[in-house]
Motif scaffolding. Sequence first.
Motif, PDB file in Angstrom:
ATOM      1  N   LEU A   1       5.439   1.942  -8.537  1.00  0.00           N
ATOM      2  CA  LEU A   1       5.632   3.271  -7.968  1.00  0.00           C
ATOM      3  C   LEU A   1       6.790   3.278  -6.965  1.00  0.00           C
ATOM      4  N   ILE A   2       6.964   2.179  -6.244  1.00  0.00           N
ATOM      5  CA  ILE A   2       8.116   2.067  -5.343  1.00  0.00           C
ATOM      6  C   ILE A   2       9.411   2.110  -6.149  1.00  0.00           C
ATOM      7  N   MET A   3       9.439   1.419  -7.291  1.00  0.00           N
ATOM      8  CA  MET A   3      10.601   1.480  -8.177  1.00  0.00           C
ATOM      9  C   MET A   3      10.901   2.929  -8.573  1.00  0.00           C
ATOM     10  N   ILE A   4       9.851   3.668  -8.921  1.00  0.00           N
ATOM     11  CA  ILE A   4      10.021   5.060  -9.322  1.00  0.00           C
ATOM     12  C   ILE A   4      10.581   5.881  -8.165  1.00  0.00           C
ATOM     13  N   GLY A   5      10.113   5.612  -6.959  1.00  0.00           N
ATOM     14  CA  GLY A   5      10.648   6.309  -5.792  1.00  0.00           C
ATOM     15  C   GLY A   5      12.137   6.092  -5.645  1.00  0.00           C
TER      16      GLY A   5
END
Length: 391
Positions: free
Chosen positions: A366-370
């Motif tokens: 999810l951090i990657m997506i952010g």
Amino acid sequence: MSQFSDKFLGFFDKLNPRTVLLTSLSLIICISLLMIASASIPFSAARDLASLRFFWYQLAYVVIGTMIAMVVYRIPLRVYYQRTHINVVFLMWATAFGLLILTAVFGDVINGSRRWLDLGIFNLQAGEVAKAVMVFVTADYVVRRSAELRSNVFTGVRLLVWYLPVGGLLLFQPDFGTVLVLFATLIVIIFVSGAPALQYAWILFMAIVLGGIAAWLEPYRRERILSFTDAFDDIQGSDFQLARSLIAYGRGQLSGVGYGDSVQKLSHLPEAHTDFLLAITGEELGFLGVATVLFLEMLIILSIMVISLRALKRRQLRLSYTIFGFAVVIFGQVIINAGMTMGLAPTKGLTMPFFSFGGSSMVVLLIMIGFVLRVDKESLEIHNQRLNDKY
């Protein structure tokens, strides 16, 4: 190639890759929570745990990951790439390396592997952090050394200074699957950066040979390689998980036996809510359920690739290579996880991205997506300010 990329970009522009990404991500996480609730209940009951314990844990990880992703989304890209007295990429690498050292010294041993660092409220798997960080390191390096790599790919051997310490600590855990994903991502990013084809072929050949030797020399890895070639020759031993995974797919057929009605999750397939959740999905929701999950994964990957391609067309190479690397990591894990549960690859401890139970994996993804969404938001502005060469 240019015509294909223009058509590809034009098609997704009509759909808006940000909308496709967020919609697909929301849907797959919802399906994940439903399937984790179903698959984990027998496991929880056998251990006198709350029946929906793993559902609530995964939901908490989703919330935590989303909150951190929102923070990452608000950080301007110049923080990562405009050199000041702090090199942010090096700081991220040092943090990941430090976490791996702490894991090697103080980590908890679970199922024979020392991969988890107990932080009190949850266990952190440092290997998941390393996947994201090494993408940043590789993307930054291939841009800084682009001229050298395009003339002689073997100059990229300097990257081993960053990779070998991380890879060595991961092998010590042992976590061969994460090492495989890391080095596969490295090789793919070097390829798209314009490495000479013949030299690249030699690098790829050597990587395959060395990876094969490393896998064969370790007895438990050799057993896994041999066992997947015949999933039913030792169903009480080395083929235990794979055989039951294939039985789950076979029972599901087209539309499944019904949500909650899996037999294999009843202690036949150990910890079915983790790496083999796709097999339970196949049993309960059938081919249609599995196809839906894989289709949503594909949409997530393609959306990230479109955002990467936009940045590339604007000559924002660091941004493009970084989020392209994220897409490669996700794609690699999808292929490996689906392959191992279907008997197409040896079993490895890798989750299905955004789907299998796993706190560290979900939070880091999810951090990657952010970060991907931040690139999508800021890329055009950077281009209009003619600052592309800094990114």
